[in-house]
Write an enzyme that holds these catalytic residues in place. Sequence first.
Site, PDB file in Angstrom:
ATOM      1  N   THR A 246      43.525  40.876  23.238  1.00  0.00           N
ATOM      2  CA  THR A 246      42.243  41.318  23.789  1.00  0.00           C
ATOM      3  C   THR A 246      41.180  40.296  23.396  1.00  0.00           C
ATOM      4  OG1 THR A 246      42.963  43.594  23.521  1.00  0.00           O
ATOM      5  CG2 THR A 246      40.604  43.238  23.847  1.00  0.00           C
TER       6      THR A 246
ATOM      7  N   SER B 174      48.901  49.283  25.822  1.00  0.00           N
ATOM      8  CA  SER B 174      49.684  50.288  25.108  1.00  0.00           C
ATOM      9  C   SER B 174      48.945  50.763  23.853  1.00  0.00           C
ATOM     10  CB  SER B 174      51.050  49.714  24.716  1.00  0.00           C
ATOM     11  OG  SER B 174      50.858  48.656  23.826  1.00  0.00           O
TER      12      SER B 174
ATOM     13  N   ALA C 151      36.446  46.822  28.903  1.00  0.00           N
ATOM     14  CA  ALA C 151      35.808  47.958  29.583  1.00  0.00           C
ATOM     15  C   ALA C 151      36.624  49.234  29.382  1.00  0.00           C
ATOM     16  CB  ALA C 151      35.655  47.644  31.067  1.00  0.00           C
TER      17      ALA C 151
ATOM     18  N   ALA D 135      37.986  66.418  20.121  1.00  0.00           N
ATOM     19  CA  ALA D 135      37.015  66.146  19.061  1.00  0.00           C
ATOM     20  C   ALA D 135      37.767  65.857  17.763  1.00  0.00           C
ATOM     21  CB  ALA D 135      36.102  67.347  18.884  1.00  0.00           C
TER      22      ALA D 135
ATOM     23  N   CYS E  84      41.426  48.588  17.473  1.00  0.00           N
ATOM     24  CA  CYS E  84      40.954  48.140  18.791  1.00  0.00           C
ATOM     25  C   CYS E  84      39.573  48.651  19.190  1.00  0.00           C
ATOM     26  CB  CYS E  84      41.973  48.534  19.849  1.00  0.00           C
ATOM     27  SG  CYS E  84      43.562  47.730  19.634  1.00  0.00           S
TER      28      CYS E  84
END
Length: 521
Positions: free
Chosen positions: A57, A89, A147, A193, A201
């Site tokens: 990423t 994943s 995003a 919650a 990440c």
Amino acid sequence: MASAITKADLIFVCVNTPTKKSGIGKDYACDLKYFEAATRKIAEVAANDKIIVEKSTVPCKTAQRMREILEANCSPGVRFEVLSNPEFSSEGSAVSDLLNPDRVLIGSDTSAMGASAAACLSRVYSWVPRERIIFMSLWSSELSKLAANALLAQRISSINALSAICEATGANINEISYACGLDRRIGYHMLKASVGFGGSCFRKDILSLVYLAESLHLSEVADYWRSVVAINEYQKCRLTRRIIHCLFDTLTDKKITILGFSYKKDTSDTRETPAITLVQNILAERSKISIYDPQVPEPQIWQELVENGGKLEELKNRVTIHHDVYEACDGSDAIIVATEWDEFSNKAITPNGPSAWTPSTILRAVGANGNRNHIPTSQAVCSETAPGCVSVPAISIFGGCGTPSRLPASIDSVICRDDSPSRSPMHSVGSRLPPCAPRGRQGSLVSSLSTGGASERADTIAMFIGGDGEENKMNRLDWGRVALGMRKPMFVFDGRGILDADKLRKLGFRVEAIGVPGAGY
Ligand SMILES: NC(=O)c1ccc[n+]([C@@H]2O[C@H](COP(=O)([O-])OP(=O)(O)OC[C@H]3O[C@@H](n4cnc5c(N)ncnc54)[C@H](O)[C@@H]3O)[C@@H](O)[C@H]2O)c1
Ligand SMILES: O=c1ccn([C@@H]2O[C@H](COP(=O)(O)OP(=O)(O)O[C@H]3O[C@H](CO)[C@@H](O)[C@H](O)[C@H]3O)[C@@H](O)[C@H]2O)c(=O)[nH]1
């Protein structure tokens, strides 16, 4: 590594891209040093053309920098094509995510060469239905990953923000999640919650997005995404305040037990785990802490606490790490469930564990066909090979991406291939991109639910908010035994919504849960 690079036609770069710890962009920007090191190594060693796949990423436009580094350092005549193929994943479900992905994104340059390379990579995903392989520009693909994570984390922060309102008003967050999740425009995923999200990440990628927005002088956009992280910090601290309040406004010298240290169940990963903040906040109140986690090794817990500002000697005076859960709870004033490990839950078992929140749970509960959304992987297409093309390239993988230990057979054979290709992967594949099929999966959850009657729906709600009484056959915590050893009054704080509070109250516990009114209400 050099020999792997030499043999490969196609190289996945999946090295870590953590948040920068110093310098410009500290605490926000991605540290790309590992990524650059891997790129330079490939350029140095490669003797023939290669397709380089950016799997980590990374910030938008990293592929361009990668190409510059490769071109400036490569041997004469060697060409590279850089693709973006972000990994979606999750830890704990990496193998099933790999086998049955919602989508595979392939971002490429718009040139014929870029299109050829993208087609070559798409063939690696031979088990994935064609319509789930989505081709797009490099920059869209890179930004899509940030995003997606930002949007997922935003949902958790949104539900967690609402959980504070529930605790203050008497509404129940599980009922709110259930009611909102039934709206197909909202859906049910990532609406549970909790004490706050963790993991390597979400925080890192949102902060990277914040940094990107700031670099583009979009300060309002940066502030918007920063608030998702801020709510997460607020949520973690909110639980501590509630614990202090319930325990008669002092934790001094009390024993507090934390059950679970990993950031979520089914992984021993502790990066950014909310348990770290809990330990820090509770220690600041001069209490003693016992920690038990079924999978996280003791040295790893000490390391996390030290890396996050603790001094080992001081920590060891007040914190004990246990290998036996009953020892951890013995003599305790309060237990905090910080990770949703199945073994801590006293709820009814579902096919995905006691705390599952999945369409199959809902469909099963309303008596509908639980397999309705399942698309058999055996029907996977994507095997066409253009005349004269390499069907699957030789591949090397550098780094992690939660790489599963068990790979599909076709991938296994690719990785084990040991011939030495002298051809160019870009020359040998077809240059036309496969057509871009409509994306997205049509869930049938809502229409299935509408076939159920009122009583079936009531059962479903019961399943989400309290279990159905079915006793478990797993090796789960005996809360009755825990109760025998605890100091009175016995408090349990459910940070993950995995406990049936009514059952625990029958054992004499005082139960407080996120988003559910309790003693403080
Ligand atoms: N962990 C996940 O579930 C997950 C999911 C999707 C995407 N990602 C992304 O994938 C990337 C890797 O994440 P991770 O969690 O697997 O990281 P990780 O830290 O667990 O693994 C990274 C690996 O890369 C190796 N490495 C570092 N520099 C190297 C180099 N120059 N050459 C060869 N190997 C090198 C490290 O030794 C380590 O084994 C990150 O960008 C992350 O955001 C992770
Ligand atoms: O409803 C929810 C769902 C999750 N969480 C928490 O959120 C965190 C992250 O959970 P999850 O997304 O399941 O795990 P990750 O392995 O961090 O996966 C995320 O991060 C990966 C790395 O980028 C992406 O590939 C995945 O798509 C994305 O889900 C964990 O602490 C969970 O406990 C909640 O609090 N409530």
